[in-house]
Design an enzyme around this catalytic site. Structure first.
Site, PDB file in Angstrom:
ATOM      1  N   ASP A   1       0.217  -6.590  -0.575  1.00 10.66           N
ATOM      2  CA  ASP A   1       1.200  -6.130  -1.031  1.00 10.66           C
ATOM      3  C   ASP A   1       2.661  -7.441  -0.658  1.00 10.66           C
ATOM      4  OD1 ASP A   1       2.132  -2.860  -1.186  1.00 10.66           O
ATOM      5  OD2 ASP A   1       3.681  -4.377  -0.868  1.00 10.66           O
TER       6      ASP A   1
ATOM      7  N   ASN B   1      -1.434   6.742  -2.095  1.00 13.16           N
ATOM      8  CA  ASN B   1      -0.794   7.883  -2.589  1.00 13.16           C
ATOM      9  C   ASN B   1      -0.976   7.997  -3.885  1.00 13.16           C
ATOM     10  OD1 ASN B   1       0.644   7.254  -0.298  1.00 13.16           O
ATOM     11  ND2 ASN B   1       1.767   5.009  -1.065  1.00 13.16           N
TER      12      ASN B   1
ATOM     13  N   HIS C   1      -5.620   2.256  -6.475  1.00 11.02           N
ATOM     14  CA  HIS C   1      -5.212   1.436  -5.454  1.00 11.02           C
ATOM     15  C   HIS C   1      -5.612   1.436  -3.692  1.00 11.02           C
ATOM     16  CE1 HIS C   1      -0.902   2.345  -6.017  1.00 11.02           C
ATOM     17  NE2 HIS C   1      -0.863   2.388  -4.977  1.00 11.02           N
TER      18      HIS C   1
HETATM   19  P1  AMP Z   1       2.508   3.312  -4.260  1.00  9.67           P
HETATM   20  O1  AMP Z   1       3.349   2.830  -3.625  1.00  9.67           O
HETATM   21  O2  AMP Z   1       1.597   3.932  -3.685  1.00  9.67           O
HETATM   22  O3  AMP Z   1       1.991   3.111  -5.859  1.00  9.67           O
HETATM   23  O4  AMP Z   1       2.158   1.338  -4.038  1.00  9.67           O
HETATM   24  C1  AMP Z   1       2.382  -0.004  -5.359  1.00  9.67           C
HETATM   25  C2  AMP Z   1       2.495  -0.756  -3.801  1.00  9.67           C
HETATM   26  O5  AMP Z   1       2.316  -1.844  -4.906  1.00  9.67           O
HETATM   27  C3  AMP Z   1       3.581  -0.492  -2.972  1.00  9.67           C
HETATM   28  O6  AMP Z   1       2.966  -1.301  -2.392  1.00  9.67           O
HETATM   29  C4  AMP Z   1       4.891  -2.554  -4.017  1.00  9.67           C
HETATM   30  O7  AMP Z   1       5.053  -3.267  -2.862  1.00  9.67           O
HETATM   31  C5  AMP Z   1       3.293  -3.641  -4.037  1.00  9.67           C
HETATM   32  N1  AMP Z   1       3.399  -4.078  -4.914  1.00  9.67           N
HETATM   33  C6  AMP Z   1       4.317  -3.737  -5.983  1.00  9.67           C
HETATM   34  N2  AMP Z   1       4.265  -5.146  -7.391  1.00  9.67           N
HETATM   35  C7  AMP Z   1       3.346  -6.325  -6.429  1.00  9.67           C
HETATM   36  C8  AMP Z   1       2.993  -6.884  -6.298  1.00  9.67           C
HETATM   37  N3  AMP Z   1       3.447  -8.102  -7.867  1.00  9.67           N
HETATM   38  N4  AMP Z   1       1.965  -7.668  -5.846  1.00  9.67           N
HETATM   39  C9  AMP Z   1       1.663  -7.362  -4.131  1.00  9.67           C
HETATM   40  N5  AMP Z   1       2.159  -6.219  -4.518  1.00  9.67           N
HETATM   41  C10 AMP Z   1       3.127  -5.703  -5.169  1.00  9.67           C
END
Ligand code: AMP
Ligand code: ZN
Length: 117
Positions: free
Chosen positions: A35, A90, A103
């Site tokens: 992440d 989530n 995810h």
């Molecule tokens: P959610 O809020 O459950 O939809 O999780 C989305 C996650 O994606 C968050 O924890 C972000 O920090 C992560 N995220 C967003 N953009 C990226 C990226 N380019 N590479 C890795 N993680 C990411």
């Protein structure tokens, strides 16, 4: 359509290699990467390569992929030598979902509170 790549999806772009990510594991059907904004010493996202909006859609449209994701969360935990860890999906904006490609978060390496915030 469920399962098809979406042009405007960040995680589809990571699957396609169009956006860089720190990939820790890959299988025929899944990718696991760190992440970008870690909430614990270990914070890895496990995603299906195919696009499903969230865990609910994944569970109904492609349950075999949900099993693949769960298997990979265990592999990630093993590779990072986590004895205890938390798996989070989530699901929906009200639950904190911000990326609408299913995810699993694998979080570990520190103590966890319950109930979650
Ligand atoms: P959610 O809020 O459950 O939809 O999780 C989305 C996650 O994606 C968050 O924890 C972000 O920090 C992560 N995220 C967003 N953009 C990226 C990226 N380019 N590479 C890795 N993680 C990411
Ligand atoms: Zn996607």
């Amino acid at each position: 359509m469920a399962g098809e790549p979406q042009d405007d999806c960040l995680f589809c772009k990571i699957v396609e290699g169009h956006i860089p990510a720190t990939i820790v594991r890959e299988t025929e059907t899944t990718v696991a990467f760190r992440d970008i904004n870690p909430q614990a010493p270990v914070h890895v996202l496990v995603i299906p390569k195919a696009h499903y909006a969230n865990a609910a859609e994944l569970a109904t449209e492609a349950p075999e992929l949900a099993v693949d994701i769960l298997r990979e969360t265990k592999a990630v935990a093993d590779e990072d030598k986590l004895e205890s860890y938390r798996i989070v999906f989530n699901t929906g904006p009200g639950a904190g979902q911000t990326v609408f490609h299913a995810h699993a978060h694998v979080l570990g390496g520190r103590g966890m509170q319950w109930p979650p915030g």
